[in-house]
Design an enzyme around this catalytic site. Structure first.
Site, PDB file in Angstrom:
ATOM      1  N   GLU A 302       0.828  -1.217   0.000  1.00  0.00           N
ATOM      2  CA  GLU A 302       0.000   0.000   0.000  1.00  0.00           C
ATOM      3  C   GLU A 302       0.857   1.260   0.000  1.00  0.00           C
ATOM      4  O   GLU A 302       0.619   2.193   0.753  1.00  0.00           O
ATOM      5  CB  GLU A 302      -0.961  -0.019   1.199  1.00  0.00           C
ATOM      6  CG  GLU A 302      -1.916  -1.204   1.152  1.00  0.00           C
ATOM      7  CD  GLU A 302      -3.005  -1.188   2.220  1.00  0.00           C
ATOM      8  OE1 GLU A 302      -2.764  -0.646   3.303  1.00  0.00           O
ATOM      9  OE2 GLU A 302      -4.087  -1.731   1.942  1.00  0.00           O
ATOM     10  N   ASP A 376      -8.361  -9.082   3.805  1.00  0.00           N
ATOM     11  CA  ASP A 376      -8.187  -7.986   4.766  1.00  0.00           C
ATOM     12  C   ASP A 376      -9.279  -7.940   5.830  1.00  0.00           C
ATOM     13  O   ASP A 376     -10.177  -7.098   5.737  1.00  0.00           O
ATOM     14  CB  ASP A 376      -8.151  -6.649   3.994  1.00  0.00           C
ATOM     15  CG  ASP A 376      -7.680  -5.503   4.866  1.00  0.00           C
ATOM     16  OD1 ASP A 376      -7.176  -5.765   5.958  1.00  0.00           O
ATOM     17  OD2 ASP A 376      -7.822  -4.344   4.438  1.00  0.00           O
ATOM     18  N   GLU A 404     -12.625  -2.307  12.090  1.00  0.00           N
ATOM     19  CA  GLU A 404     -12.570  -1.579  10.826  1.00  0.00           C
ATOM     20  C   GLU A 404     -13.702  -1.982   9.878  1.00  0.00           C
ATOM     21  O   GLU A 404     -14.322  -1.128   9.256  1.00  0.00           O
ATOM     22  CB  GLU A 404     -11.210  -1.838  10.148  1.00  0.00           C
ATOM     23  CG  GLU A 404     -11.089  -1.180   8.794  1.00  0.00           C
ATOM     24  CD  GLU A 404      -9.735  -1.414   8.126  1.00  0.00           C
ATOM     25  OE1 GLU A 404      -8.853  -2.043   8.746  1.00  0.00           O
ATOM     26  OE2 GLU A 404      -9.568  -0.962   6.985  1.00  0.00           O
TER      27      GLU A 404
HETATM   28  C1  BDP Z   1      -6.077  -2.219   6.013  1.00  0.00           C
HETATM   29  C2  BDP Z   1      -6.348  -0.860   6.538  1.00  0.00           C
HETATM   30  C3  BDP Z   1      -5.168   0.068   6.460  1.00  0.00           C
HETATM   31  C4  BDP Z   1      -3.952  -0.612   7.043  1.00  0.00           C
HETATM   32  C5  BDP Z   1      -3.701  -1.905   6.324  1.00  0.00           C
HETATM   33  C6  BDP Z   1      -2.577  -2.728   6.930  1.00  0.00           C
HETATM   34  O1  BDP Z   1      -7.426  -0.334   5.808  1.00  0.00           O
HETATM   35  O2  BDP Z   1      -5.508   1.229   7.143  1.00  0.00           O
HETATM   36  O3  BDP Z   1      -2.835   0.210   6.959  1.00  0.00           O
HETATM   37  O4  BDP Z   1      -4.835  -2.724   6.400  1.00  0.00           O
HETATM   38  O5  BDP Z   1      -2.884  -3.709   7.593  1.00  0.00           O
HETATM   39  O6  BDP Z   1      -7.014  -3.054   6.629  1.00  0.00           O
HETATM   40  O7  BDP Z   1      -1.420  -2.432   6.728  1.00  0.00           O
END
Ligand code: BDP
Length: 709
Positions: A302, A376, A404
């Site tokens: 990301e 996720d 989340e």
């Molecule tokens: C996702 C989240 C994000 C996190 C990412 C992670 O939306 O904010 O940074 O995972 O785990 O679930 O690195």
């Protein structure tokens, strides 16, 4: 349950609850701060008499800081439980009628951190090979007493099944929390190191009481700040508090720190200057924090920097850091949460594709941390195919406590069933019974370093977690990281008794609500294997969202609704992600006719008219889940109301109001999905269900409000 049955059930509950209606509520100003460590006075006379036989003294065999805290906890606990001040005595010879904390290198426990509690020579003796073990034993004894259980035949032996049991805070240096819904960060970086908030100690106590022994203080999307001397001394001040409760402190690191903070030309892990920089950095940290736990790393994920920026692998990056930790106890925890921006790829397969080829290439100090599912933290996911497929690399599991995708701090979702479902999944890597739990606890593939991490749901809200019932997720995570064989029900019962009420009938109502809450959420949010990991705040329903800078950052990528049907084909005719699992697992999910309904749309694109094992068509089945789920929130409200007379009024009202929000939002989710999917299915809402009162355009409008800047 059918809709008619549900309604009947509700009216029965309403009638049976009427007798409580006149009861008045009491409040002693219970604000949730004390969590499950309330130590309310023992009310059972016979039990109290038993306990009073052991309050002549507390004796400790040593006087380390952790031991000292164990003694203090006992004093505080017993004072409150029994109304007695108990003094501490050193010599125990020939004395009886007290509690003896005995640090004993030969203590009969399986692990260093394990404890044994038993009656010996008229004393309650808590023994362990380590001070940590004594502390855990002390908390276990206090838990036993809070539950007013007999000590007549007291005999408990317990050792942790996992070595690193830790929380991951996604807390930023400015006090915000990524995906945090319980206020701001506990860590007050601008006050540290001089001012150490007393709350840090209560945090440490709470963690130790459930066996957690590590904490990562900062977000995985890390700031390089934490590697500066200024911040290292701040972290050291927090670590000092943690240490006294057997908790090691860890930091998330920004992989490009050698460049941005160190002023080097590169952060290439094979560059000697970069390696030297990290060695120096780690040495600097150990000077301030001699028991530092290690690093947690999110790299090439990301948008975060990582070794691939220099054509190197995850193993190259992790091993460079591991090299810097060689002189010390600390470890490198490397996350496997990766997925590239490839329009033709299935995100489901990404972590496996990148990490499995690296098995055997990681330094023994590296642990790879894998999210429970392949995507996720969805309300329901199949287990990640990485589990079992990296026999030479210790794999830790990462769960998400912060909600989340589970309704933030307004929806009640007890998560232990999510953790257990994952841990109990059979990978079949070494034949039947090769569960994820056995992979993670090291018993299947012989890992020495075993890890369970939970992304914390804690903030500076007075009650720590925002939703009072979300405290149970922190509690459950800790208890399961110690012993994953405990059941969701057992943990829910314990937590409810310790935290909310001793009234058995009320406990039944609350535990029942908790145990069904996850399935109810799935029903109105993502039934039958739908998922919703698109980008954004993850609050509002947006199944129509089809614009994003990459395809896997849209909603339509995941559910694949079209005029033919719904769901992601991951069989050989589709992305073939199923090939990442062993044949026995594949077999469970390969055939749409045999795939259990909760996983159906994870693996198949199913026709709207297809008859499912339930006898309903896909469309009917979807509607049944959406409607039953949303209606079941009313059932949750009723369960909560039934418990009202036995609850503190402040807690009662807080949860009751949140349940109202949950009910409203459950209908919102239901209507959004049903109206949107109807545009493809082109079918009426099945008989027995009332069509949504709003149009799709109206729902979209209300969602857009939440997306506005
Ligand atoms: C996702 C989240 C994000 C996190 C990412 C992670 O939306 O904010 O940074 O995972 O785990 O679930 O690195």
């Amino acid at each position: 349950m059918t809709r008619k049955l549900l309604l009947l059930y509700f009216s029965f509950i309403l009638i049976s609850s009427a007798s409580f209606a006149a009861d008045t509520l009491s409040s002693d100003g219970e604000d949730g701060y004390k969590l499950w460590l309330k130590y309310e006075p023992v009310t059972e006379p016979s039990i109290k008499a038993e306990y009073l036989k052991y309050v002549a003294f507390i004796s400790e065999s040593d006087h380390g800081e952790i031991m000292h805290n164990a003694v203090q906890e006992l004093q505080t606990g017993l004072k409150s439980l029994l109304g007695k001040n108990i003094s501490v005595s050193k010599a125990v010879e020939n004395k009886s009628g007290g509690i003896v904390l005995r640090l004993d290198p030969k203590a009969d426990t399986k692990q260093q951190e394990g404890y044994r509690i038993q009656l010996t020579a008229g004393n309650i003796v808590v023994s362990s090979k380590s001070e940590n073990g004594i502390l855990y034993g002390t908390f276990a004894l206090l838990r036993h007493m809070q539950m007013q259980l007999s000590v007549k035949n007291l005999k408990m032996e317990s050792s942790p099944k996992i070595r690193y049991r830790m929380l991951n805070h996604w807390d930023n240096p400015d006090g915000t929390i990524e995906r945090g819904y319980a206020g701001s960060s506990l860590w007050k970086w601008y006050e540290l190191p001089e001012r150490v908030d007393p709350r840090y100690q209560d945090y440490a106590r709470a963690n130790a009481s459930v066996g957690i022994n590590g904490t990562v203080l900062n977000n995985v999307n890390a700031s390089a700040r934490f590697m500066s001397q200024e911040y290292i001394v701040k972290v050291a001040a927090v670590a000092k508090v943690m240490r006294r409760y057997g908790i090691k402190t860890y930091l998330s690191v920004y992989f490009a720190a050698p460049k941005t903070l160190g002023g080097l030309q590169t952060s290439d892990p094979l560059d000697p200057k970069v390696r030297a920089w990290w060695k120096e950095k780690v040495a600097q940290i150990y000077k301030e924090i001699p028991d530092f736990g290690g690093f947690l790393v999110k790299a090439n994920s990301e948008g975060e920097p990582g070794p691939q920026d220099y054509g190197r692998t995850h193993a190259d990056g992790a091993n460079m850091l591991a090299e810097a930790f060689q002189p010390y106890e600390g470890v490198v925890i490397w996350r496997a949460f990766v997925y590239k921006a490839d329009p033709n790829a299935d995100r489901f397969k990404a972590a496996y594709e990148e990490f499995v080829p690296l098995d055997g290439k990681f330094d023994p100090k590296v642990i790879v941390q894998v999210k429970n599912g392949p995507i996720d933290f969805q309300p329901r996911e199949p287990f990640s195919p990485l589990f079992g497929n990296m026999p030479k690399t210790p794999l830790g599991v990462e769960f998400q406590l912060t909600q989340e995708y589970l309704g933030f701090a307004t929806h009640a979702v007890y998560e232990a069933p999510i953790f257990k479902e994952n841990l109990d999944s059979d990978t079949y890597v070494n034949g039947k019974g090769s569960t994820v739990a056995k992979v993670v606890d090291g018993s299947l593939q012989g890992y020495m370093r075993t890890l369970m991490a939970g992304v914390a749901n804690i903030g500076n809200a007075r009650n720590w977690t925002g939703h009072p019932l979300a405290q149970a997720n922190w509690y459950a995570f800790g208890r399961l990281s110690w012993d994953h064989t405990l059941s969701s029900e057992q943990i829910a019962k314990e937590w409810t008794e310790l935290t909310l009420t001793r009234n058995k009938k009320a406990q039944e109502n609350i535990v029942g609500l908790m145990l069904r809450s996850r399935e109810i959420y799935v029903d109105y949010n993502t039934p039958l294997g739908l998922s919703r990991p698109w980008m954004g705040v993850h609050f509002a329903p947006e199944p129509w969202q089809n614009k994003g800078s990459r395809p896997d950052w849209t909603a339509v990528y995941y559910h694949r609704a079209d005029s033919a049907g719904l769901g992601f084909d991951r069989t050989a005719s589709g992305s073939n992600a199923l090939a990442q699992y062993r044949p026995e697992v594949r077999q469970q999910w390969n055939d749409p006719d045999k795939t259990p309904l909760p996983y159906l749309l994870w693996f198949h694109h199913v026709g709207w008219n297809k008859k499912l094992s339930s006898g309903r068509t896909l469309w009917e089945e979807l509607c049944t889940h959406f409607y039953t789920g949303a209606d079941s929130v009313v059932w949750m409200q009723q369960q909560w109301d039934l418990a009202k007379p036995a609850l503190d009024s402040q807690v009662y009202t807080d949860v009751a109001e949140r349940l109202k929000i949950q009910r409203r939002e459950a209908v919102w989710w239901r209507d959004a999905w049903v109206l949107y999917l109807q545009t493809f299915a082109k079918k009426p809402i099945p008989k027995g269900f009332e069509p949504p009162k709003q149009t799709l355009e109206e729902v979209k409008k209300s969602v857009n409000i939440y997306l506005m800047k």
